[in-house]
Design a protein around this motif. Structure first.
Motif, PDB file in Angstrom:
ATOM      1  N   THR A  33       0.858  -1.184   0.000  1.00 61.73           N
ATOM      2  CA  THR A  33       0.000   0.000   0.000  1.00 61.73           C
ATOM      3  C   THR A  33       0.896   1.236   0.000  1.00 61.73           C
ATOM      4  OG1 THR A  33      -1.648  -1.213   1.250  1.00 61.73           O
ATOM      5  CG2 THR A  33      -1.822   1.178   1.317  1.00 61.73           C
ATOM      6  N   LEU A  69       1.186   5.559   0.400  1.00 64.35           N
ATOM      7  CA  LEU A  69       0.559   6.790   0.878  1.00 64.35           C
ATOM      8  C   LEU A  69       0.875   7.877  -0.152  1.00 64.35           C
ATOM      9  CD1 LEU A  69      -0.956   8.180   3.220  1.00 64.35           C
ATOM     10  CD2 LEU A  69       1.256   8.654   4.279  1.00 64.35           C
ATOM     11  N   LYS A 129      -4.508   6.591   0.884  1.00 65.86           N
ATOM     12  CA  LYS A 129      -3.686   5.385   0.823  1.00 65.86           C
ATOM     13  C   LYS A 129      -4.223   4.606  -0.364  1.00 65.86           C
ATOM     14  CE  LYS A 129      -3.232   2.773   4.609  1.00 65.86           C
ATOM     15  NZ  LYS A 129      -3.448   2.306   5.995  1.00 65.86           N
ATOM     16  N   ALA A 148       3.463   6.101   8.215  1.00 62.67           N
ATOM     17  CA  ALA A 148       3.742   5.038   7.242  1.00 62.67           C
ATOM     18  C   ALA A 148       4.829   4.120   7.803  1.00 62.67           C
ATOM     19  CB  ALA A 148       4.205   5.673   5.941  1.00 62.67           C
TER      20      ALA A 148
END
Ligand code: ATP
Length: 588
Positions: free
Chosen positions: A456, A458, A474, A509
């Motif tokens: 994933t 950001l 995200k 993160a």
């Protein structure tokens, strides 16, 4: 001029984010600067040595800088590293360390801006096996003579971490006030900047020749012109409403925008973000001069990957194979392209920017001959909705991603996004109305099949006012195994120890990246968000904007710099354009 004056200005500027105050500090600085070094000051302010398109990079690694600090202070490397870890800013750490300097220098030479600039320039130019030692030598010679405050800024420039948050517009405001007495004159400065992409040169002209000099400023061949950009429309109906009775439509091809500067056999190519990309396209360099029938010319084209057998256009990703330093010859034959021209900006020593679109297109077709490799982008004149629908259909079938609509009687507006050009893409017919180009600021480690990559990401917009990257979403969908792999390869070297101060995010993160890579996403809508920071406080106090159901489209926008990503303003426009704004407001 003493470097201490600049260091003190930097210090004042770092302490404020208010545009008016920054402008005032800049005006004072410019008024005290001898005219022959004003360009250098402007580059240094932006943490550069020359305009971006010259590609001069300092490229000094943290490790080397730490060794230099140790050499000139006599303080062990370990202690410097500890200090650095405490604050996360090596420039700051250096100034604290140098306060405790154990070695004294007896003959302290005054350090001038000229000396700092020349030394930095030499460092940037160093290459080869002994270059690391030489860089060390140059850096420690500067640090020996610098005060702690001066040293901290020298290091920030060397490491590329100087962030004064000064937008180009603020520099132009200050130049206009300092040298013409009125901010109103910024318009002329903007024009000069848009056609030269060199703010240092514009500063030098206004300082030495006044506003009249700036007004006479002309295009310089081999200096890139800042590109004209298009607004988006969602439907054929909206396009007809905005464009009027008769306008041009061209295929919107999905390739890389290239600005070609040509004089005889000399050819230089610039990307959309004004990077010199000549080395990726040796085939263009070789073949374009044969098609041109002018002494010198600046053209714009979309370079598009082709299937040689069928003549079909291939998607943008195929051009990624060209982005390499070695074995480019092989890539040229394996991944052939065509050059699809859509504009002429300069011809035989004269600017074409003021000519209306239809005259520019006519000129283009007169001075460039088509061949197998060089083509004009297909164009037609549109008078009604049926014609636009038909042309769109043909375009999509031929492999284009939509249409570019252009007003017949309008000039080329360098450096601005306006409504003389509109883009209409098929995919706009999705709910949000457009894809967004966002900056990757952080990553989260993948699980399951995605172990070993960033599952994933950001993402952030670009905040032009503050020169920062506020988070907007995200994204964890839309990735193929191949793209996850590719993204990991690109992003891994960009991991930083501490979050870059230009990243604005409340989310934590797993890893932070240098905000450099731009990727394309689509989403179902834009909502107000208590977590994300894009356009914070702009729509509602205490809330930012976020993307709902974002999805990676598979496009890594290598041709875009982080500052070319979608801006807060664009996201606000899209938000306002959503039909269900009232409903969205209830979503938080
Ligand atoms: P996008 O994400 O849609 O490519 P962008 O931000 O890169 O947008 P825009 O001005 O919004 O830039 O869209 C225009 C882009 O489309 C140009 O930068 C260029 O690369 C490409 N393009 C393709 N065909 C044309 C054409 N006929 N005229 C102008 N630009 C074209």
């Amino acid at each position: 001029m003493e470097f201490s004056i600049l260091a003190e200005s930097f210090y004042k500027m770092e302490s404020t984010r208010k545009r008016l105050e920054l402008t005032q500090f800049l005006v004072e600085l410019f008024e005290n600067t001898p005219h022959d070094i004003i360009s250098k000051i402007v580059y240094l302010l932006q943490g550069k040595l020359r305009p971006d398109f010259e590609g001069i990079e300092l490229g000094v690694a943290e490790k080397l800088a730490i060794r230099a600090i140790s050499k000139s202070s006599g303080i062990p490397i370990k202690k410097i590293e500890d200090e650095y870890r405490k604050g996360g800013d090596l420039g700051q750490a250096a100034s604290i360390i140098l306060e405790q300097k154990t070695q004294t220098t007896f003959l302290v030479e005054d350090i001038t801006i000229e000396r700092v600039y020349e030394t930095l320039f030499k460092i940037a130019k160093l290459e080869g096996s002994r270059s690391q030692d030489m860089k060390m030598k140059y850096i420690s010679s500067l640090l020996n003579d610098a005060t702690p405050l001066e040293a901290s800024y020298i290091l920030k420039i060397l490491l590329g971490t100087l962030r004064l948050g000064i937008a180009e517009n603020t520099v132009m405001d200050a130049l206009a006030i300092a040298f013409s007495g009125s901010k109103e004159n910024r318009k002329s400065l903007e024009h000069a900047y848009n056609v030269s992409s060199d703010l240092g040169k514009v500063a030098e002209i206004i300082a030495t020749k006044g506003i009249e000099g700036v007004e006479k400023f002309e295009i310089i061949l081999f200096n890139p012109i800042r590109p004209m950009l298009a607004d988006r429309v969602k439907s054929e109906e909206e396009a007809m409403e905005k464009m009027g009775i008769e306008f041009a439509a061209e295929y919107k091809l999905d390739g890389e925008r290239v600005q070609l500067h040509i004089e005889g056999e000399k050819v230089v190519l610039f990307s959309r973000s004004l990077e010199n990309i000549s080395s990726y396209y040796p085939d263009i360099i070789e073949r374009i001069p044969k098609a041109v029938q002018a002494d010198n010319i600046i053209l714009e084209a979309e370079a598009v990957a082709m299937n040689e057998n069928t003549g079909e256009f291939l998607p943008f990703q195929e051009l990624m194979h060209r982005r390499r330093k070695y074995k480019i010859e092989k890539a040229v034959t394996q991944y052939p392209i065509s050059v699809n021209l859509f504009d002429v900006l300069y011809c035989n020593g004269k600017s074409c920017l003021e000519l209306p679109y239809k005259d520019r297109r006519e000129k283009l077709e007169k001075v460039v001959k088509e061949d197998e490799f060089v083509k004009y982008i297909p164009m037609t004149t549109i008078k009604n909705k049926n014609e636009i629908e038909d042309f769109m259909e043909n375009g999509i079938n031929a492999g284009s991603e939509g249409l570019m609509l252009k007003m017949m009687d309008k000039p080329y507006q360098a450096g601005s996004r306006g409504n003389y050009w509109l883009k209409l893409k098929r995919e706009y017919q999705n709910e949000l109305g457009d894809s967004l180009d966002l900056v990757v600021i952080g990553g989260f480690f993948g699980k399951g099949r995605r172990t070993g990559s960033y599952g994933t990401l950001l993402l952030a917009t670009y905040d032009e006012d503050n020169d920062t990257f506020p988070s907007i979403c995200k994204v964890g969908t839309g990735f193929s195994d191949e793209s996850l792999d590719q993204l990991y390869q690109i992003l891994h070297p960009k991991v930083t120890i501490k979050k870059n101060p230009r990243i604005i995010s409340e989310m934590e993160a797993d890893v932070w990246f240098e905000p450099e890579l731009v990727v394309e996403v689509v989403a179902s809508e834009i909502t107000l968000s208590p977590i994300h920071k894009a356009a914070e406080d702009k729509i509602r106090k205490g809330a930012g904007l976020a993307l709902r159901f974002p999805k990676f489209t598979g496009k890594i926008r290598v041709e875009k710099a982080a500052e070319d990503a979608s801006t807060n303003e664009e996201v606000i426009t899209l938000y306002r354009g959503q039909k269900k704004v009232a409903h969205d407001k209830n979503l938080i």
